[in-house]
Design a protein around this motif. Structure first.
Motif, PDB file in Angstrom:
ATOM      1  N   SER A 268       0.986  -0.788  -0.199  1.00 56.53           N
ATOM      2  CA  SER A 268      -0.111   0.019   0.144  1.00 56.53           C
ATOM      3  C   SER A 268       1.255   1.685   0.299  1.00 56.53           C
ATOM      4  CB  SER A 268      -1.030   0.231   1.194  1.00 56.53           C
ATOM      5  OG  SER A 268       0.088   0.312   1.927  1.00 56.53           O
ATOM      6  N   ASP A 269       0.265   1.972  -0.285  1.00 56.72           N
ATOM      7  CA  ASP A 269       0.993   3.646  -0.212  1.00 56.72           C
ATOM      8  C   ASP A 269       1.418   3.961   1.243  1.00 56.72           C
ATOM      9  OD1 ASP A 269       2.142   5.761  -1.524  1.00 56.72           O
ATOM     10  OD2 ASP A 269       0.461   6.919  -0.892  1.00 56.72           O
ATOM     11  N   ASP A 270       1.149   3.917   1.828  1.00 55.16           N
ATOM     12  CA  ASP A 270       1.475   4.552   3.195  1.00 55.16           C
ATOM     13  C   ASP A 270       2.160   3.642   3.928  1.00 55.16           C
ATOM     14  OD1 ASP A 270      -0.345   2.254   3.388  1.00 55.16           O
ATOM     15  OD2 ASP A 270      -1.777   2.963   5.073  1.00 55.16           O
ATOM     16  N   ILE A 271       2.450   1.792   2.960  1.00 57.77           N
ATOM     17  CA  ILE A 271       3.558   1.265   3.635  1.00 57.77           C
ATOM     18  C   ILE A 271       4.527   1.608   2.621  1.00 57.77           C
ATOM     19  CG2 ILE A 271       4.671  -1.269   3.597  1.00 57.77           C
ATOM     20  CD1 ILE A 271       2.779  -1.172   6.443  1.00 57.77           C
ATOM     21  N   ARG A 272       4.203   1.447   1.711  1.00 61.54           N
ATOM     22  CA  ARG A 272       5.988   2.510   1.029  1.00 61.54           C
ATOM     23  C   ARG A 272       5.931   3.327   1.524  1.00 61.54           C
ATOM     24  NH1 ARG A 272       3.379   1.462  -5.058  1.00 61.54           N
ATOM     25  NH2 ARG A 272       5.275   2.629  -5.759  1.00 61.54           N
ATOM     26  N   ALA A 273       5.389   4.499   1.649  1.00 56.35           N
ATOM     27  CA  ALA A 273       6.049   5.989   2.051  1.00 56.35           C
ATOM     28  C   ALA A 273       7.006   5.562   3.584  1.00 56.35           C
ATOM     29  CB  ALA A 273       4.593   6.655   3.000  1.00 56.35           C
ATOM     30  N   LEU A 274       6.164   4.717   4.254  1.00 57.62           N
ATOM     31  CA  LEU A 274       7.048   4.798   5.973  1.00 57.62           C
ATOM     32  C   LEU A 274       8.182   3.861   5.951  1.00 57.62           C
ATOM     33  CD1 LEU A 274       6.919   4.396   9.145  1.00 57.62           C
ATOM     34  CD2 LEU A 274       5.759   1.937   8.438  1.00 57.62           C
TER      35      LEU A 274
ATOM     36  N   ARG B 163       9.128  11.489  12.778  1.00 58.15           N
ATOM     37  CA  ARG B 163       8.381  11.508  12.021  1.00 58.15           C
ATOM     38  C   ARG B 163       8.059   9.696  11.634  1.00 58.15           C
ATOM     39  NH1 ARG B 163       6.621  12.725   7.021  1.00 58.15           N
ATOM     40  NH2 ARG B 163       4.573  11.594   5.598  1.00 58.15           N
TER      41      ARG B 163
ATOM     42  N   SER C 270       0.346   4.517  13.752  1.00 56.74           N
ATOM     43  CA  SER C 270      -0.903   4.879  12.820  1.00 56.74           C
ATOM     44  C   SER C 270      -1.340   3.390  12.636  1.00 56.74           C
ATOM     45  CB  SER C 270      -1.135   6.138  11.803  1.00 56.74           C
ATOM     46  OG  SER C 270       0.121   5.910  10.631  1.00 56.74           O
ATOM     47  N   PHE C 271      -0.329   2.936  12.621  1.00 55.21           N
ATOM     48  CA  PHE C 271      -0.554   0.982  11.618  1.00 55.21           C
ATOM     49  C   PHE C 271      -1.291   0.194  12.817  1.00 55.21           C
ATOM     50  CE2 PHE C 271       3.034   3.454   9.180  1.00 55.21           C
ATOM     51  CZ  PHE C 271       1.683   2.515   7.245  1.00 55.21           C
TER      52      PHE C 271
ATOM     53  N   SER D 195       2.680  -5.574   4.728  1.00 54.86           N
ATOM     54  CA  SER D 195       1.309  -5.820   4.821  1.00 54.86           C
ATOM     55  C   SER D 195       0.763  -6.971   4.396  1.00 54.86           C
ATOM     56  CB  SER D 195       0.532  -5.084   5.424  1.00 54.86           C
ATOM     57  OG  SER D 195       0.334  -4.005   3.921  1.00 54.86           O
TER      58      SER D 195
ATOM     59  N   ASP E 172       4.396   7.965  12.594  1.00 60.34           N
ATOM     60  CA  ASP E 172       3.526   6.767  11.808  1.00 60.34           C
ATOM     61  C   ASP E 172       2.797   5.883  11.624  1.00 60.34           C
ATOM     62  OD1 ASP E 172       3.357  10.061   9.987  1.00 60.34           O
ATOM     63  OD2 ASP E 172       4.543   9.320   8.483  1.00 60.34           O
TER      64      ASP E 172
END
Length: 403
Positions: free
Chosen positions: A122-128, A255, A262-263, A289, A259
């Motif tokens: 997912s985009d949030d995992i890739r951002a992390l 940061r 939030s997961f 994930s 972050d």
């Protein structure tokens, strides 16, 4: 179109692609530039050849993102597999982009069932993952610059490198900034040292007199005036660079710590003893994930590099260190395991047993990490945080006298 297989040998400037049919005959072979027009041409020509699946030697990067966004299935094949397969196609052991592209396509044709398609995160995992890996790289740069500063100080003012425990600590950097050469510190006495420590919130165990003693006990280096000044300027440059770098690492750390909380998987990993937010974020960034990515805890342990490699032939058997793995995941999981033995009696017992068998510290930590991965795998699959009351081995350890 059924029976079409593609291989892509990527490079920094150009990419070689090869499309073959079900008999291994080449249908099309071409190269594209690594720019917007070249990547668009790559997608267009692959689609025109009826390609739906592409084999490549890397699991991430811009070229992979372009293929995935185009709706193509990407099958990453480890470079070690490609290297080991080359003699199957040519005995001289040579290598070229064109032949490697064909090799990848043919591996997809003959052994495609053995390789897993890339599971998109997912985009949030890739951002992390981007934040965590970027921070890790900056930390590595900090260590490199700190070593460079220490080496420089040892060459013209060894005392400045020894007065405080860590040369890249805030107070050590402030000291070198205030006193970049021995001449600048020539009038430094106990009162001034005490004032300096007070201004910078020094909370160490040594008194100003003891710090001065460490400063003056270091050997003196005889240098010319101009060389001494030049090296003092270099030290100041490194101090300014390190200070800015440490500030940015602190910002990224804040940061990431925010972050990861939030997961749901972040909270799951933070539930393990002494996992912490940064270590949990490092594990999550590499774990992802997508549960289907790993078949079992053995598969995950191999990916994390905490399971050894066994070579067995006839009467010969050798168990060796696993070099090919996700090195970032190994660093994160072994860090978590090493910390856990100070908070978990079970982890301490596993570590102690490994040391009693003659394992050195890194080996014992990897053994403990392998044990923890079985528990992490179960918690990850069940989507449940760690509960020591449900951890049977930990319960047995706590019930054992002295455990």
């Amino acid at each position: 179109m059924d029976g079409v297989f593609a291989g892509l040998d990527w490079a920094s400037q150009t990419h070689a692609a090869c499309v073959i049919d079900e008999r291994g005959s080449v249908r099309v072979h071409f190269e594209v530039a690594h720019d917007a027009a070249g990547l668009a041409e790559l997608v267009r020509r692959l689609r025109g050849a009826g390609v739906t699946t592409v084999a490549i030697e890397r699991p991430s990067g811009l070229i992979v993102d372009v293929l995935v966004e185009a709706g193509l299935t990407v099958v990453p094949i480890h470079p070690n597999i490609v290297k080991a397969t080359r003699p199957r196609y040519r005995s001289h052991g040579g290598k070229s982009d064109a032949t490697d592209a064909y090799l990848l396509a043919d591996l997809l044709r003959t052994d495609g069932h053995r390789f897993k398609p890339l599971a998109c995160q997912s985009d949030d995992i890739r951002a992390l993952r981007a934040l965590v890996r970027g921070r890790d790289d900056l930390v590595a740069t900090r260590v490199q610059l700190a070593n460079q500063l220490r080496s420089l100080l040892q060459s013209f003012w060894p005392g400045a490198a020894e007065v405080f425990a860590e040369v890249d600590s805030p107070i050590a950097l402030a000291f070198v900034k205030r006193y970049p050469t021995p001449e600048a510190a020539s009038r430094l006495g106990p009162k001034r040292m005490a004032s300096f420590c007070g201004q910078h919130g020094y909370s160490g165990r040594r008194s100003p007199a003891q710090l001065l003693q460490r400063l003056h006990q270091a050997p003196l280096v005889a240098l010319g005036e101009l060389e001494m000044q030049a090296k003092g300027e270099l030290a100041l440059s490194l101090v300014h660079t390190l200070s800015r770098l440490i500030d940015q690492i602190r910002v990224l750390t804040s940061r990431i710590e925010h972050d990861v909380g939030s997961f749901d998987d972040g909270k799951l990993l933070m539930s393990f003893p002494r996992a912490g937010r940064i270590c949990a974020a490092q594990i999550l960034a590499e774990l992802g994930s997508v549960r289907e990515r790993f078949d079992s805890d053995e598969h995950l342990a191999a990916e994390a590099g905490v399971a050894p490699v066994t070579y067995e032939s006839g009467k010969h058997k050798a168990v060796t260190f696993r070099w090919a793995c996700n090195h970032r995941l190994r660093a994160a999981i072994t860090c978590m395991a090493d910390n856990s033995r100070h908070a978990s009696a079970w982890a301490a017992a596993v570590y102690a047993k490994a040391r009693s068998r003659g394992c050195n510290h890194p080996h014992a930590v990897r053994i403990l990490a392998r044990a923890w991965l079985r528990v992490i795998w179960r918690a990850w699959i069940d989507r449940l945080p760690y509960d020591p009351r449900r951890h049977r081995a930990a319960q047995l350890t706590s019930q054992t006298p002295g455990g």
